[in-house]
Design an enzyme around this catalytic site. Structure first.
Site, PDB file in Angstrom:
ATOM      1  N   ASP A   1      62.627  45.143  51.213  1.00 24.94           N
ATOM      2  CA  ASP A   1      63.417  45.795  50.213  1.00 24.94           C
ATOM      3  C   ASP A   1      64.100  44.797  49.179  1.00 24.94           C
ATOM      4  O   ASP A   1      64.871  44.240  49.743  1.00 24.94           O
ATOM      5  CB  ASP A   1      64.298  46.792  50.737  1.00 24.94           C
TER       6      ASP A   1
ATOM      7  N   SER B   1      61.104  47.919  58.191  1.00 22.66           N
ATOM      8  CA  SER B   1      61.789  47.339  56.740  1.00 22.66           C
ATOM      9  C   SER B   1      62.805  46.510  57.414  1.00 22.66           C
ATOM     10  O   SER B   1      63.806  47.121  58.220  1.00 22.66           O
ATOM     11  CB  SER B   1      62.242  48.749  56.227  1.00 22.66           C
TER      12      SER B   1
ATOM     13  N   MET C   1      62.984  47.365  43.979  1.00 20.88           N
ATOM     14  CA  MET C   1      64.017  48.291  43.564  1.00 20.88           C
ATOM     15  C   MET C   1      64.877  47.356  42.481  1.00 20.88           C
ATOM     16  O   MET C   1      65.997  47.298  42.703  1.00 20.88           O
ATOM     17  CB  MET C   1      64.697  49.120  44.404  1.00 20.88           C
TER      18      MET C   1
ATOM     19  N   ASP D   1      59.348  56.365  53.047  1.00 19.81           N
ATOM     20  CA  ASP D   1      60.410  55.375  53.132  1.00 19.81           C
ATOM     21  C   ASP D   1      61.776  56.158  53.074  1.00 19.81           C
ATOM     22  O   ASP D   1      62.152  56.585  51.829  1.00 19.81           O
ATOM     23  CB  ASP D   1      60.137  54.255  51.888  1.00 19.81           C
TER      24      ASP D   1
ATOM     25  N   MET E   1      59.903  57.904  48.018  1.00 22.91           N
ATOM     26  CA  MET E   1      61.164  57.836  48.499  1.00 22.91           C
ATOM     27  C   MET E   1      61.550  59.127  49.224  1.00 22.91           C
ATOM     28  O   MET E   1      61.492  60.132  48.722  1.00 22.91           O
ATOM     29  CB  MET E   1      62.059  57.207  47.544  1.00 22.91           C
TER      30      MET E   1
ATOM     31  N   HIS F   1      59.082  46.051  48.100  1.00 18.52           N
ATOM     32  CA  HIS F   1      59.214  47.260  47.391  1.00 18.52           C
ATOM     33  C   HIS F   1      60.327  46.890  46.392  1.00 18.52           C
ATOM     34  O   HIS F   1      61.280  46.436  46.761  1.00 18.52           O
ATOM     35  CB  HIS F   1      59.625  48.402  48.566  1.00 18.52           C
TER      36      HIS F   1
ATOM     37  N   HIS G   1      57.731  45.436  55.598  1.00 12.99           N
ATOM     38  CA  HIS G   1      58.502  46.156  54.399  1.00 12.99           C
ATOM     39  C   HIS G   1      59.535  45.296  53.824  1.00 12.99           C
ATOM     40  O   HIS G   1      60.409  45.077  54.684  1.00 12.99           O
ATOM     41  CB  HIS G   1      58.605  47.478  54.680  1.00 12.99           C
TER      42      HIS G   1
ATOM     43  N   MET H   1      66.216  44.532  46.172  1.00 12.80           N
ATOM     44  CA  MET H   1      67.286  45.381  45.108  1.00 12.80           C
ATOM     45  C   MET H   1      68.004  44.428  44.357  1.00 12.80           C
ATOM     46  O   MET H   1      68.840  43.125  44.823  1.00 12.80           O
ATOM     47  CB  MET H   1      67.990  46.096  46.202  1.00 12.80           C
TER      48      MET H   1
HETATM   49  C1  DX5 Z   1      65.927  52.263  50.977  1.00 18.51           C
HETATM   50  C2  DX5 Z   1      64.868  51.248  51.322  1.00 18.51           C
HETATM   51  C3  DX5 Z   1      64.313  51.310  52.774  1.00 18.51           C
HETATM   52  C4  DX5 Z   1      65.064  51.413  53.848  1.00 18.51           C
HETATM   53  C5  DX5 Z   1      64.899  52.433  54.817  1.00 18.51           C
HETATM   54  O1  DX5 Z   1      66.378  52.047  49.701  1.00 18.51           O
HETATM   55  O2  DX5 Z   1      63.747  51.585  50.319  1.00 18.51           O
HETATM   56  O3  DX5 Z   1      62.963  50.829  52.863  1.00 18.51           O
HETATM   57  O4  DX5 Z   1      65.183  50.088  54.395  1.00 18.51           O
HETATM   58  O5  DX5 Z   1      65.489  52.473  55.993  1.00 18.51           O
HETATM   59  P1  DX5 Z   1      65.622  53.613  56.978  1.00 18.51           P
HETATM   60  O6  DX5 Z   1      64.409  53.657  57.659  1.00 18.51           O
HETATM   61  O7  DX5 Z   1      66.902  53.274  57.674  1.00 18.51           O
HETATM   62  O8  DX5 Z   1      65.982  54.556  56.152  1.00 18.51           O
HETATM   63 ZN    ZN Z   2      61.795  50.289  50.963  1.00 13.34          ZN
END
Ligand code: DX5
Ligand code: ZN
Length: 228
Positions: A37, A10, A70, A177, A139, A68, A35, A39
């Site tokens: 993220d 990620s 969010m 994740d 998650m 992903h 990956h 947000m």
């Molecule tokens: C959190 C994200 C993850 C995050 C994971 O909301 O969806 O993808 O980057 O990071 P680690 O592996 O540090 O928990």
């Molecule tokens: Zn993620």
């Protein structure tokens, strides 16, 4: 049946001033998927990257991009992310009241269709859409930030989902994740996870990111089949 394992770093914990360099490192370490993220400050309290960054990343790597989302109203942005070149896309069951339509739409457009689920949301909410999903993103922390602690009760959730998938002969794979690294990788694999997201364990490790990916592949691919 042997599981096919894929490691998905990620980018959230990477050095954002040097994204191209960070991506090249994990690619050379043999990462299978990247990956991303996304947000929006509404669905989760944090704001990260959006379409322009995804489009730029698409130009500099051959790795499949796993977005992903969010974000609130994810259905509104599916086509933008498809056009930006993502290969996999997951939408939270909690955010999308039309998840059935979303999963069809993704598949119809040649994108792997994922449904993501928060730690506090029951697996029963997936019942109707499980046959339509290419993967379920469980998650293992509450989404929003990298570097959080893995929630141990999620191991049981992973194995319960695995059981449901196997007993119904569904195709969906399980992605996990949050809070995953070399110390608990074997546990999530044993529970049934197949796609392993790792942010801080890769990019905030004392080791180089490429080395961190290699180490996770060594653990994951020792007893199972890895892609590449
Ligand atoms: C959190 C994200 C993850 C995050 C994971 O909301 O969806 O993808 O980057 O990071 P680690 O592996 O540090 O928990
Ligand atoms: Zn993620």
């Amino acid at each position: 049946m042997k599981q096919i394992i894929e490691i998905a770093p990620s980018l959230l914990s990477a050095d954002f001033a040097n994204l191209a360099r960070e991506i090249a490192k994990v690619e050379s370490g043999g990462a299978h998927v990247l990956h991303l993220d996304v947000m929006d400050g509404h669905f989760v309290p944090n704001i990260t990257i959006g379409l322009p960054v995804v489009k730029s990343i698409r130009k500099i790597t051959k790795m499949p991009l796993d977005a992903h989302l969010m974000i609130a109203n994810p259905g509104q942005y599916l086509d933008d992310f498809i056009r930006a070149g993502v290969n996999w896309l997951s939408v939270h069951i909690e955010a999308d009241i039309h998840i059935e339509r979303t999963l069809h739409h993704l598949r119809d457009n040649g994108v792997r269709a994922g449904v993501a689920i928060n730690p506090g949301t029951s697996l029963s909410t997936l019942e109707e859409v499980l046959p339509l999903a290419d993967y379920v993103l469980i998650m293992t922390v509450n989404p929003g930030f990298g570097g959080q602690k893995f929630i141990p009760s999620m191991l049981k959730k992973i194995s319960r989902l695995k059981e449901i998938i196997v007993s119904n002969n569904y195709q969906a794979r399980i992605e996990v994740d949050g809070g995953i690294g070399p110390g608990n990788l074997q546990d999530v694999l044993t529970a049934g996870a197949e796609i392993i997201v790792a942010g801080s364990a890769v990019f905030s490790s004392e080791k180089d990111a490429s080395e961190a990916v290699r180490e996770m592949k060594m653990i994951a691919c020792g007893q199972t089949v890895c892609l590449g």
